[in-house]
Enzyme design. Structure first.
Site, PDB file in Angstrom:
ATOM      1  CB  SER A 181      -0.924   0.025   1.216  1.00  0.00           C
ATOM      2  OG  SER A 181      -1.673   1.222   1.207  1.00  0.00           O
ATOM      3  CB  THR A 227       7.112   4.558  -4.421  1.00  0.00           C
ATOM      4  OG1 THR A 227       6.444   3.309  -4.174  1.00  0.00           O
ATOM      5  CG2 THR A 227       6.606   5.155  -5.717  1.00  0.00           C
ATOM      6  CB  VAL A 268       8.520  -0.111   3.946  1.00  0.00           C
ATOM      7  CG1 VAL A 268       9.477  -0.831   3.009  1.00  0.00           C
ATOM      8  CG2 VAL A 268       9.028  -0.209   5.382  1.00  0.00           C
ATOM      9  CB  CYS A 269       4.651   1.223   0.340  1.00  0.00           C
ATOM     10  SG  CYS A 269       4.218  -0.445   0.900  1.00  0.00           S
ATOM     11  CG  ASP A 270       6.402   7.660   1.308  1.00  0.00           C
ATOM     12  OD1 ASP A 270       7.604   8.020   1.270  1.00  0.00           O
ATOM     13  OD2 ASP A 270       5.460   8.462   1.221  1.00  0.00           O
TER      14      ASP A 270
END
Length: 172
Positions: A59, A69, A64-66
């Site tokens: 998500s 990306t 971590v996803c932020d």
């Protein structure tokens, strides 16, 4: 029924089940249909002739996803025009678009697997219990052969950015 792979991944130490095949380096990349918006979709053939670094995140609105990306967005210009970086999540396309605008991310293409989780199922990263895609990196060459795979064993960990980028650069 999709193949179940138990015991290969965890979320904060708790086991989760991945659905789909266990792809290997050298396998043909499975086709996919992902949404760029609620109505516009793309498939693997839309990126024909390009090296594809596919960054899969559960998500986009998590730490971590932020970071994952943003890191690939920073590296994108150094890879040249023959490489496309795709970030795949099950977030709705308008949530992805909102996040990109707020984060200033403009060199990575965010694509949504929200409709039927077909990417997650085809690439073996769909989490059965959460209906999210497991954190992973796939590097696919210009002929649509998988050349690098990293599926994280713990969802909250960062991928090996340097190895993934090196794999993409080796194909340029």
């Amino acid at each position: 029924m999709a193949q179940q792979r138990k015991g290969v991944a965890t979320l904060k130490g708790n086991p989760i089940t991945l659905l789909g095949p266990e792809l290997q380096v050298g396998d043909p990349a499975p086709d996919f249909v992902l949404n760029k918006s609620l109505v516009d979709s793309v498939s693997l053939k839309d990126y024909a002739g390009k090296v594809k670094l596919i960054s899969v995140v559960p998500s986009i609105d998590t730490g971590v996803c932020d970071a994952q990306t943003r890191r690939f967005n920073e590296e994108a210009s150094s890879l040249g025009e023959n490489v496309v970086i795709l970030t795949v999540s099950v977030d709705l396309p308008f949530a992805q678009s909102r996040w990109c605008g707020a984060a200033g991310v403009d060199k990575v293409t965010l694509l949504s697997d929200y409709k039927d989780n077909s990417f997650g199922s085809a690439y073996g990263v769909l989490i059965e219990e959460l209906k999210l895609d497991m954190r992973a990196i796939f590097v696919i060459d210009a002929d649509d052969t998988i050349r690098y795979i990293e599926i994280l064993s713990e969802m909250t960990e960062h991928p090996n950015y340097d190895e993934a980028l090196q794999a993409a650069r080796a194909l340029i």
